[in-house]
Design a protein around this motif. Structure first.
Motif, short mmCIF file in Angstrom:
data_model
loop_
_atom_site.label_atom_id
_atom_site.label_comp_id
_atom_site.label_asym_id
_atom_site.label_seq_id
_atom_site.Cartn_x
_atom_site.Cartn_y
_atom_site.Cartn_z
N MET A 234 0.82 -1.21 0.00
CA MET A 234 0.00 0.00 0.00
C MET A 234 0.86 1.26 0.00
O MET A 234 0.56 2.24 -0.69
CB MET A 234 -0.94 -0.01 1.20
N SER A 235 1.95 1.24 0.77
CA SER A 235 2.84 2.41 0.82
C SER A 235 3.45 2.69 -0.55
O SER A 235 3.56 3.83 -0.99
CB SER A 235 3.95 2.19 1.85
N LEU A 236 3.89 1.62 -1.23
CA LEU A 236 4.48 1.79 -2.55
C LEU A 236 3.46 2.30 -3.55
O LEU A 236 3.74 3.19 -4.36
CB LEU A 236 5.08 0.47 -3.02
N ILE A 237 2.26 1.73 -3.52
CA ILE A 237 1.21 2.16 -4.45
C ILE A 237 0.86 3.63 -4.22
O ILE A 237 0.63 4.39 -5.17
CB ILE A 237 -0.05 1.28 -4.29
N GLU A 238 0.85 4.03 -2.95
CA GLU A 238 0.57 5.45 -2.65
C GLU A 238 1.60 6.35 -3.32
O GLU A 238 1.25 7.36 -3.95
CB GLU A 238 0.58 5.67 -1.14
N GLN A 239 2.89 5.98 -3.20
CA GLN A 239 3.93 6.80 -3.81
C GLN A 239 3.82 6.80 -5.34
O GLN A 239 4.02 7.84 -5.99
CB GLN A 239 5.31 6.29 -3.39
N LEU A 240 3.49 5.66 -5.92
CA LEU A 240 3.35 5.58 -7.38
C LEU A 240 2.19 6.45 -7.86
O LEU A 240 2.30 7.14 -8.88
CB LEU A 240 3.13 4.13 -7.81
N LEU A 241 1.08 6.42 -7.14
CA LEU A 241 -0.08 7.22 -7.54
C LEU A 241 0.22 8.72 -7.41
O LEU A 241 -0.26 9.52 -8.21
CB LEU A 241 -1.30 6.85 -6.70
N ARG A 242 1.00 9.07 -6.40
CA ARG A 242 1.35 10.49 -6.23
C ARG A 242 2.31 10.98 -7.31
O ARG A 242 2.26 12.14 -7.72
CB ARG A 242 1.98 10.70 -4.85
N ASP A 243 3.18 10.07 -7.75
CA ASP A 243 4.26 10.50 -8.65
C ASP A 243 4.01 10.13 -10.11
O ASP A 243 4.85 10.38 -10.97
CB ASP A 243 5.58 9.85 -8.18
N LYS A 244 2.84 9.55 -10.41
CA LYS A 244 2.62 9.01 -11.76
C LYS A 244 2.70 10.06 -12.85
O LYS A 244 3.13 9.78 -13.97
CB LYS A 244 1.27 8.29 -11.82
N ASP A 245 2.32 11.30 -12.54
CA ASP A 245 2.35 12.35 -13.56
C ASP A 245 3.77 12.79 -13.89
O ASP A 245 3.98 13.48 -14.90
CB ASP A 245 1.53 13.55 -13.09
N ASN A 246 4.75 12.40 -13.06
CA ASN A 246 6.14 12.77 -13.30
C ASN A 246 6.93 11.65 -13.95
O ASN A 246 8.15 11.78 -14.15
CB ASN A 246 6.81 13.16 -11.97
N LEU A 247 6.25 10.55 -14.26
CA LEU A 247 6.93 9.40 -14.85
C LEU A 247 6.61 9.29 -16.33
O LEU A 247 5.57 9.76 -16.79
CB LEU A 247 6.50 8.11 -14.14
N SER A 248 7.51 8.67 -17.06
CA SER A 248 7.28 8.46 -18.50
C SER A 248 8.10 7.25 -18.95
O SER A 248 8.96 6.76 -18.23
CB SER A 248 7.68 9.70 -19.31
N GLY A 249 7.82 6.78 -20.15
CA GLY A 249 8.60 5.71 -20.74
C GLY A 249 8.62 4.44 -19.91
O GLY A 249 7.60 3.97 -19.41
N VAL A 250 9.83 3.88 -19.73
CA VAL A 250 10.00 2.62 -19.00
C VAL A 250 9.55 2.75 -17.56
O VAL A 250 8.91 1.86 -17.00
CB VAL A 250 11.48 2.17 -19.06
N ALA A 251 9.87 3.88 -16.92
CA ALA A 251 9.50 4.09 -15.52
C ALA A 251 7.99 4.07 -15.35
O ALA A 251 7.47 3.45 -14.41
CB ALA A 251 10.07 5.42 -15.01
N LEU A 252 7.26 4.71 -16.24
CA LEU A 252 5.79 4.73 -16.16
C LEU A 252 5.23 3.33 -16.40
O LEU A 252 4.29 2.90 -15.71
CB LEU A 252 5.23 5.72 -17.17
N ALA A 253 5.79 2.63 -17.36
CA ALA A 253 5.31 1.27 -17.65
C ALA A 253 5.52 0.35 -16.45
O ALA A 253 4.64 -0.45 -16.10
CB ALA A 253 6.04 0.71 -18.88
#
Length: 493
Positions: A234-253
């Motif tokens: 849950m902690s990791l998913i929270e960070q991913l959801l918060r930061d998803k707009d700053n990710l792209s390419g391989v990192a976003l995938a």
């Protein structure tokens, strides 16, 4: 003289003389050595030579591997090398049922009923798992370190009689949610260093969240090999959801793949609970279908008993009776409103998945609304929690009145509608929001307020709202997702 020589020996671990009645002191001293080493390591990672050498002697004396004392060795690695230890770790810290006495051994104190040598062994195992979990260091954290910590935390949860992830709230019905009852497995014995099961869950969640924050997540996600080592939580998913707009390419995938994995895992847990619900009540206005599988044999025999012929020992059946199986077809409307502000990520994830599961049931019309200071109707994506979560925007303040403006028009038949409102209810327009909620309740809507639960398992609800909900007969249920499932099953049955 020979008796004296027999009765008095020396404890080579502590140097203390022991007699026939000193067996207890000898084992107590050994446990103290292990616990003093544990405390020293927790507060100062530097090695204390005297405690280390004394602990090594204790561990070897009770037949445990020296690797147990190595802080760099994970419990997983230890169990891989020594598979017999897996059963000892499971249930290691589960309280012993009242009145149960362990079996005596050669080291048992006469009349005491306690196996003190076994207690020393358990103390060593307890110290290992606690040390691995509660010494998290400082500075940057790698994906491997996070994965190892999550594994060790899982072993601690097993020791407390739970399933891995239960106390941290990361695997389904919420955090201590879904935890196995104490005594469900393991050796059913408690070491002296007992830890209350309900109290430790929030601390584990907080430790995990801190490790995730210290991890250079964007760098890890950009490397497929490092990303593959991450264990979704849950902690990791929270960070991913918060930061998803700053990710792209391989990192976003890679981020999307982790979210998808976590969503699927939680969905599997929730689905097993929801599928037990029977949707719709029996509709007796519809004649039963006359097929063999619906034949009510007991009722048929009972109703035809007057036709029994004693001479022939035969029952003549004039009429067959069948069971009703048709159910009412009026769809139940479920409106889920979720506060997506920063403290509500657990509820946002769990309830999004729960809404998608109910949306897949027949004759259930599900709508999903998320809000902070603005409201978003997520109903078009309610069948896919992954796509729904990608459209959320965690953070910001809360204004429930904007969500109410979207929810109210969806109520077509109040007595056929349930509104689940998940929030901590810390609102800046409290009275107007409560008035509109009370109006829904008075109209016949089944209104269910659900309190918040954060990633660490801590929850809070605005006392002002809590009291008013209680007064109107709709008390706030806990953020435990299992309770919400039960409420909805009751409504839909």
């Amino acid at each position: 003289m020979s008796d004296h020589a027999t009765d008095h020996t020396t404890d080579h671990t502590t140097g203390h003389a022991t007699g026939h009645t000193g067996v207890t002191d000898r084992h107590d001293n050994r446990r103290q050595v292990l616990y003093w080493r544990l405390l020293a390591r927790l507060f100062d990672p530097e090695e204390q030579p005297a405690l280390e050498s004394a602990s090594l002697a204790v561990v070897e004396d009770v037949g445990l591997p020296p690797a147990l004392l190595d802080p760099q060795t994970s419990v997983d690695s230890l169990v891989q090398r020594h598979p017999e230890l897996a059963a000892e770790f499971a249930g290691l810290m589960v309280p012993e049922p009242a009145g149960d006495d362990p079996d005596g051994t050669a080291d048992e104190e006469p009349g005491d009923g306690r196996d003190r040598a076994a207690e020393v062994r358990r103390a060593a195992l307890v110290a290992k798992v606690l040390l691995n979990v509660f010494t998290t260091g400082s500075g940057a954290v790698t994906a491997g370190q996070l994965s190892r910590w999550q594994s060790d935390a899982g072993w601690l949860e097993r020791a407390l009689g739970c399933s891995p992830g239960d106390l941290r709230g990361g695997r389904g019905p919420g955090g201590p949610q879904g935890a196995s009852p104490a005594g469900s497995g393991g050796n059913g014995r408690t070491p002296d260093l007992g830890t209350p099961i309900p109290a430790i869950g929030p601390e584990l969640g907080a430790l995990e969240a801190d490790l995730v924050r210290r991890m250079r997540l964007r760098e890890v996600l950009a490397d497929p090999q490092l990303a593959a080592r991450l264990t979704p939580s849950m902690s990791l998913i929270e960070q991913l959801l918060r930061d998803k707009d700053n990710l792209s390419g391989v990192a976003l995938a890679n981020a999307k793949a982790l979210i998808r994995r976590f969503v699927d895992e939680v969905a599997d847990v929730l689905r097993t609970q929801v599928e037990k619900a029977t949707v719709g009540a029996i509709d007796r206005s519809v004649p039963p279908k006359r097929v063999f599988r619906n034949l009510d044999l007991d009722r048929t025999i009972w109703k035809n008993l007057t036709n029994y012929s004693p001479e022939e020992e035969r029952l003549y059946v004039d009429r067959l009776y069948y069971r009703h199986t048709a159910r009412r077809t009026t769809p139940q409307r479920l409106i889920v409103v979720v506060d997506q502000s920063g403290s509500m990520v657990d509820s946002m994830v769990n309830c999004t998945i729960l809404a998608s599961i109910f949306a897949g049931l027949p004759k259930v019309d599900v709508h999903l609304i998320a809000y902070d200071t603005q409201a978003l109707d997520l109903t078009p994506w309610v069948h896919d929690p992954f796509e729904t979560l990608l459209r959320t925007n965690l953070g910001g303040g809360t204004d429930g009145t904007v969500a109410m403006a979207l929810a109210q028009p969806k109520v077509a038949e109040p007595r056929n509608t349930v509104v689940v409102w998940i929030s901590d209810f810390y609102e800046w327009q409290s009275q107007p929001l409560f008035d509109s909620m009370a109006a829904l309740h008075r109209s016949g809507v089944k209104f269910i307020p659900v309190g918040s639960v954060t990633s660490s398992g801590r929850g809070s609800v605005n006392p002002w709202f809590r009291e008013r909900f209680k007064d109107q007969g709709t008390p706030v249920i806990s953020g435990h997702i299992r309770k919400l499932v039960q409420e909805l099953k009751t409504f839909l049955a």
